[in-house]
Scaffold this motif. Sequence first.
Motif, PDB file in Angstrom:
ATOM      1  N   PRO A  13      51.735  82.407  65.974  1.00 13.96           N
ATOM      2  CA  PRO A  13      52.728  83.431  65.620  1.00 13.96           C
ATOM      3  C   PRO A  13      52.821  83.721  64.118  1.00 13.96           C
ATOM      4  O   PRO A  13      53.119  84.853  63.730  1.00 13.96           O
ATOM      5  CB  PRO A  13      54.046  82.855  66.144  1.00 13.96           C
ATOM      6  CG  PRO A  13      53.640  81.949  67.259  1.00 13.96           C
ATOM      7  CD  PRO A  13      52.309  81.370  66.829  1.00 13.96           C
ATOM      8  N   SER A  14      52.535  82.741  63.280  1.00 15.82           N
ATOM      9  CA  SER A  14      52.646  82.978  61.842  1.00 15.82           C
ATOM     10  C   SER A  14      51.552  83.920  61.317  1.00 15.82           C
ATOM     11  O   SER A  14      51.664  84.445  60.213  1.00 15.82           O
ATOM     12  CB  SER A  14      52.622  81.658  61.070  1.00 15.82           C
ATOM     13  OG  SER A  14      51.417  80.960  61.303  1.00 15.82           O
ATOM     14  N   TYR A  15      50.496  84.170  62.106  1.00 15.52           N
ATOM     15  CA  TYR A  15      49.417  85.064  61.694  1.00 15.52           C
ATOM     16  C   TYR A  15      49.463  86.419  62.392  1.00 15.52           C
ATOM     17  O   TYR A  15      48.701  87.326  62.048  1.00 15.52           O
ATOM     18  CB  TYR A  15      48.052  84.431  61.982  1.00 15.52           C
ATOM     19  CG  TYR A  15      47.878  83.036  61.460  1.00 15.52           C
ATOM     20  CD1 TYR A  15      48.353  82.670  60.204  1.00 15.52           C
ATOM     21  CD2 TYR A  15      47.247  82.061  62.221  1.00 15.52           C
ATOM     22  CE1 TYR A  15      48.198  81.379  59.727  1.00 15.52           C
ATOM     23  CE2 TYR A  15      47.082  80.768  61.747  1.00 15.52           C
ATOM     24  CZ  TYR A  15      47.561  80.438  60.507  1.00 15.52           C
ATOM     25  OH  TYR A  15      47.405  79.157  60.031  1.00 15.52           O
ATOM     26  N   GLN A  16      50.342  86.550  63.367  1.00 15.45           N
ATOM     27  CA  GLN A  16      50.335  87.742  64.209  1.00 15.45           C
ATOM     28  C   GLN A  16      50.605  89.037  63.452  1.00 15.45           C
ATOM     29  O   GLN A  16      49.913  90.034  63.660  1.00 15.45           O
ATOM     30  CB  GLN A  16      51.327  87.586  65.359  1.00 15.45           C
ATOM     31  CG  GLN A  16      50.866  86.584  66.380  1.00 15.45           C
ATOM     32  CD  GLN A  16      51.839  86.407  67.529  1.00 15.45           C
ATOM     33  OE1 GLN A  16      52.907  87.026  67.576  1.00 15.45           O
ATOM     34  NE2 GLN A  16      51.472  85.556  68.464  1.00 15.45           N
ATOM     35  N   GLU A  17      51.587  89.055  62.576  1.00 15.07           N
ATOM     36  CA  GLU A  17      51.926  90.287  61.868  1.00 15.07           C
ATOM     37  C   GLU A  17      50.772  90.756  60.987  1.00 15.07           C
ATOM     38  O   GLU A  17      50.444  91.936  60.944  1.00 15.07           O
ATOM     39  CB  GLU A  17      53.206  90.108  61.045  1.00 15.07           C
ATOM     40  CG  GLU A  17      53.772  91.410  60.510  1.00 15.07           C
ATOM     41  CD  GLU A  17      54.103  92.432  61.593  1.00 15.07           C
ATOM     42  OE1 GLU A  17      53.845  93.629  61.352  1.00 15.07           O
ATOM     43  OE2 GLU A  17      54.593  92.056  62.675  1.00 15.07           O
ATOM     44  N   ARG A  18      50.160  89.836  60.303  1.00  9.26           N
ATOM     45  CA  ARG A  18      49.031  90.170  59.424  1.00  9.26           C
ATOM     46  C   ARG A  18      47.856  90.725  60.229  1.00  9.26           C
ATOM     47  O   ARG A  18      47.232  91.707  59.849  1.00  9.26           O
ATOM     48  CB  ARG A  18      48.602  88.916  58.658  1.00  9.26           C
ATOM     49  CG  ARG A  18      47.526  89.137  57.636  1.00  9.26           C
ATOM     50  CD  ARG A  18      48.161  89.228  56.270  1.00  9.26           C
ATOM     51  NE  ARG A  18      47.250  89.600  55.226  1.00  9.26           N
ATOM     52  CZ  ARG A  18      46.740  88.747  54.348  1.00  9.26           C
ATOM     53  NH1 ARG A  18      47.028  87.481  54.387  1.00  9.26           N
ATOM     54  NH2 ARG A  18      45.960  89.190  53.398  1.00  9.26           N
ATOM     55  N   MET A  19      47.561  90.080  61.346  1.00 12.43           N
ATOM     56  CA  MET A  19      46.473  90.550  62.192  1.00 12.43           C
ATOM     57  C   MET A  19      46.796  91.916  62.801  1.00 12.43           C
ATOM     58  O   MET A  19      45.930  92.778  62.885  1.00 12.43           O
ATOM     59  CB  MET A  19      46.156  89.538  63.288  1.00 12.43           C
ATOM     60  CG  MET A  19      45.464  88.290  62.781  1.00 12.43           C
ATOM     61  SD  MET A  19      43.893  88.619  61.946  1.00 12.43           S
ATOM     62  CE  MET A  19      42.890  89.203  63.293  1.00 12.43           C
ATOM     63  N   LYS A  20      48.031  92.097  63.190  1.00 10.63           N
ATOM     64  CA  LYS A  20      48.435  93.385  63.761  1.00 10.63           C
ATOM     65  C   LYS A  20      48.228  94.500  62.733  1.00 10.63           C
ATOM     66  O   LYS A  20      47.704  95.567  63.060  1.00 10.63           O
ATOM     67  CB  LYS A  20      49.893  93.330  64.208  1.00 10.63           C
ATOM     68  CG  LYS A  20      50.370  94.614  64.844  1.00 10.63           C
ATOM     69  CD  LYS A  20      51.810  94.504  65.294  1.00 10.63           C
ATOM     70  CE  LYS A  20      52.268  95.806  65.899  1.00 10.63           C
ATOM     71  NZ  LYS A  20      53.679  95.767  66.294  1.00 10.63           N
ATOM     72  N   GLU A  21      48.622  94.242  61.495  1.00 13.35           N
ATOM     73  CA  GLU A  21      48.446  95.233  60.428  1.00 13.35           C
ATOM     74  C   GLU A  21      46.971  95.583  60.237  1.00 13.35           C
ATOM     75  O   GLU A  21      46.585  96.752  60.180  1.00 13.35           O
ATOM     76  CB  GLU A  21      49.035  94.677  59.130  1.00 13.35           C
ATOM     77  CG  GLU A  21      48.866  95.567  57.926  1.00 13.35           C
ATOM     78  CD  GLU A  21      49.365  94.881  56.659  1.00 13.35           C
ATOM     79  OE1 GLU A  21      48.563  94.778  55.710  1.00 13.35           O
ATOM     80  OE2 GLU A  21      50.530  94.442  56.623  1.00 13.35           O
ATOM     81  N   LEU A  22      46.137  94.562  60.141  1.00 10.48           N
ATOM     82  CA  LEU A  22      44.706  94.759  59.931  1.00 10.48           C
ATOM     83  C   LEU A  22      44.058  95.503  61.093  1.00 10.48           C
ATOM     84  O   LEU A  22      43.338  96.485  60.906  1.00 10.48           O
ATOM     85  CB  LEU A  22      44.013  93.409  59.731  1.00 10.48           C
ATOM     86  CG  LEU A  22      42.487  93.425  59.744  1.00 10.48           C
ATOM     87  CD1 LEU A  22      41.950  94.145  58.528  1.00 10.48           C
ATOM     88  CD2 LEU A  22      41.948  92.023  59.828  1.00 10.48           C
ATOM     89  N   LEU A  23      44.321  95.043  62.294  1.00  5.81           N
ATOM     90  CA  LEU A  23      43.671  95.626  63.465  1.00  5.81           C
ATOM     91  C   LEU A  23      44.170  97.038  63.750  1.00  5.81           C
ATOM     92  O   LEU A  23      43.403  97.901  64.173  1.00  5.81           O
ATOM     93  CB  LEU A  23      43.842  94.709  64.666  1.00  5.81           C
ATOM     94  CG  LEU A  23      43.228  93.311  64.466  1.00  5.81           C
ATOM     95  CD1 LEU A  23      43.573  92.396  65.628  1.00  5.81           C
ATOM     96  CD2 LEU A  23      41.729  93.380  64.243  1.00  5.81           C
TER      97      LEU A  23
END
Length: 122
Positions: A13-23
């Motif tokens: 969960p701590s990486y989800q927002e960053r990955m969502k932004e990138l993808l």
Amino acid sequence: MELITEYIEGIDPSYQERMKELLTWIVQKYPNLKPEIKWNQLMFTDHGTYIIGFSVSKKHLAAAPESVTITHVESDIVKAGYDYTKEIIRIPWGARVDYSLLEKMIEFNIWDKANCTTFWRK
């Protein structure tokens, strides 16, 4: 986008927002690329050929555009301050994502593999 949402929900969960932004950026900028999950990575393909893949680890997000592409943009990777190997670029979770570098890699692969009929370069 459903596949991407599933992928994001399956990571820490701590990486989800960053990955969502990138993808989300990739999907919006390159709507013709097809997201796929292979070898526990989210990757994007164009006419059945690999363009770029992403994976997560505890310390970084890894971008894998193939070694030819890393060689092509090596000076840009160094300028961005990212650690890299022959096959991946490590973007630390605390570092900014250099979208111009990602764009350069993706566009190079789309151009360079326009007539490629295999998944990987030969």
